[in-house]
Design a protein around this motif. Structure first.
Motif, PDB file in Angstrom:
ATOM      1  N   VAL A  23       9.505  10.599   9.903  1.00 57.32           N
ATOM      2  CA  VAL A  23       9.210  10.444   8.482  1.00 57.32           C
ATOM      3  C   VAL A  23       7.702  10.213   8.348  1.00 57.32           C
ATOM      4  CG1 VAL A  23       9.671   9.112   6.395  1.00 57.32           C
ATOM      5  CG2 VAL A  23      11.480   9.394   8.099  1.00 57.32           C
ATOM      6  N   PRO A  24       6.993  11.110   7.658  1.00 62.68           N
ATOM      7  CA  PRO A  24       5.554  10.894   7.488  1.00 62.68           C
ATOM      8  C   PRO A  24       5.299   9.700   6.564  1.00 62.68           C
ATOM      9  CG  PRO A  24       6.269  12.831   6.250  1.00 62.68           C
ATOM     10  CD  PRO A  24       7.451  12.358   7.050  1.00 62.68           C
ATOM     11  N   ALA A  25       4.193   9.015   6.779  1.00 59.30           N
ATOM     12  CA  ALA A  25       3.852   7.827   5.986  1.00 59.30           C
ATOM     13  C   ALA A  25       3.718   8.166   4.511  1.00 59.30           C
ATOM     14  CB  ALA A  25       2.572   7.201   6.514  1.00 59.30           C
ATOM     15  N   GLU A  26       3.300   9.384   4.189  1.00 56.78           N
ATOM     16  CA  GLU A  26       3.121   9.774   2.793  1.00 56.78           C
ATOM     17  C   GLU A  26       4.436   9.819   2.029  1.00 56.78           C
ATOM     18  OE1 GLU A  26       2.092  12.435   5.325  1.00 56.78           O
ATOM     19  OE2 GLU A  26       0.606  10.867   5.668  1.00 56.78           O
ATOM     20  N   ALA A  27       5.576   9.903   2.731  1.00 59.50           N
ATOM     21  CA  ALA A  27       6.876  10.002   2.067  1.00 59.50           C
ATOM     22  C   ALA A  27       7.337   8.660   1.517  1.00 59.50           C
ATOM     23  CB  ALA A  27       7.915  10.549   3.038  1.00 59.50           C
ATOM     24  N   ILE A  28       6.737   7.562   1.968  1.00 59.71           N
ATOM     25  CA  ILE A  28       7.166   6.221   1.540  1.00 59.71           C
ATOM     26  C   ILE A  28       5.973   5.519   0.889  1.00 59.71           C
ATOM     27  CG2 ILE A  28       8.148   4.026   2.307  1.00 59.71           C
ATOM     28  CD1 ILE A  28       9.150   5.586   4.799  1.00 59.71           C
ATOM     29  N   PRO A  29       6.148   5.005  -0.327  1.00 54.85           N
ATOM     30  CA  PRO A  29       5.040   4.274  -0.960  1.00 54.85           C
ATOM     31  C   PRO A  29       4.602   3.107  -0.052  1.00 54.85           C
ATOM     32  CG  PRO A  29       6.799   4.675  -2.544  1.00 54.85           C
ATOM     33  CD  PRO A  29       7.312   5.092  -1.199  1.00 54.85           C
ATOM     34  N   ALA A  30       3.302   2.915   0.069  1.00 53.35           N
ATOM     35  CA  ALA A  30       2.745   1.909   0.968  1.00 53.35           C
ATOM     36  C   ALA A  30       3.281   0.510   0.679  1.00 53.35           C
ATOM     37  CB  ALA A  30       1.220   1.918   0.885  1.00 53.35           C
ATOM     38  N   ASP A  31       3.527   0.182  -0.594  1.00 55.30           N
ATOM     39  CA  ASP A  31       4.014  -1.161  -0.919  1.00 55.30           C
ATOM     40  C   ASP A  31       5.496  -1.336  -0.619  1.00 55.30           C
ATOM     41  OD1 ASP A  31       4.657   0.615  -3.006  1.00 55.30           O
ATOM     42  OD2 ASP A  31       4.762  -1.026  -4.472  1.00 55.30           O
ATOM     43  N   ARG A  32       6.214  -0.266  -0.271  1.00 51.56           N
ATOM     44  CA  ARG A  32       7.654  -0.340   0.005  1.00 51.56           C
ATOM     45  C   ARG A  32       7.964  -0.230   1.498  1.00 51.56           C
ATOM     46  NH1 ARG A  32       9.915  -3.041  -2.963  1.00 51.56           N
ATOM     47  NH2 ARG A  32      11.865  -2.230  -2.229  1.00 51.56           N
TER      48      ARG A  32
END
Length: 155
Positions: A23-32
């Motif tokens: 899962v790329p980091a861009e797929a998940i909001p940083a605060d979540r």
């Protein structure tokens, strides 16, 4: 935190991920990210750990099979998977086909197994003749009579 590994089926940014997917980091909001990790949906990818797992030692490619010879002695044959494949192929083939296969075998241990396991006299003679041929004793086509190759052929 650049890449994660999906640990449970999940959907991020409209894309479905299954366990083991990257899962790329861009797929998940940083605060979540922290909350999603605590839920057990993802884990931080461990490239160093994966690199350590890849160079696993090769699997054992030989094993020992005790073969009881006609005189009652037990010979411990060191067998490869290929020798077992040859044995099974010969056992499943007609006499004509098995004789042709035996003439092409270059593994002495496979010939020992064939002689020990195949009850057909023609195949036993062919295996003994081929073993003698591999040992450099030409002209023994009619001898053998089911005797396995002597001296641990193929060891």
């Amino acid at each position: 935190m650049g890449v994660f590994t999906c640990t449970k089926p999940a959907t991020f940014a409209g894309v479905k991920y299954m366990p083991g997917d990257t899962v790329p980091a861009e797929a998940i909001p940083a605060d979540r990210v922290g909350a999603v990790i605590r839920l057990g949906l993802i884990a931080e990818a461990q490239p160093a750990a994966e690199a350590q797992r890849e160079p696993e030692p090769p699997a054992t490619t030989t094993f020992t099979v005790p073969v009881t010879l006609e005189d009652g002695t037990v010979y411990d044959a060191t067998v490869t998977p290929e020798a077992v494949v040859e044995l099974v192929a010969v056992l499943q083939t007609t006499v004509e086909g098995a004789t042709a296969r035996v003439k092409a075998i270059t593994d002495g241990t496979a010939l020992i197994l064939i002689d020990a396991c195949d009850s057909r006299k023609t195949i036993k003679k062919a295996a003994a003749a081929r073993a003698a041929e591999l040992e450099g004793k030409p002209g023994t086509e009619e001898t053998g009579g089911g005797e396995p190759p002597a001296g641990g052929e193929g060891e």
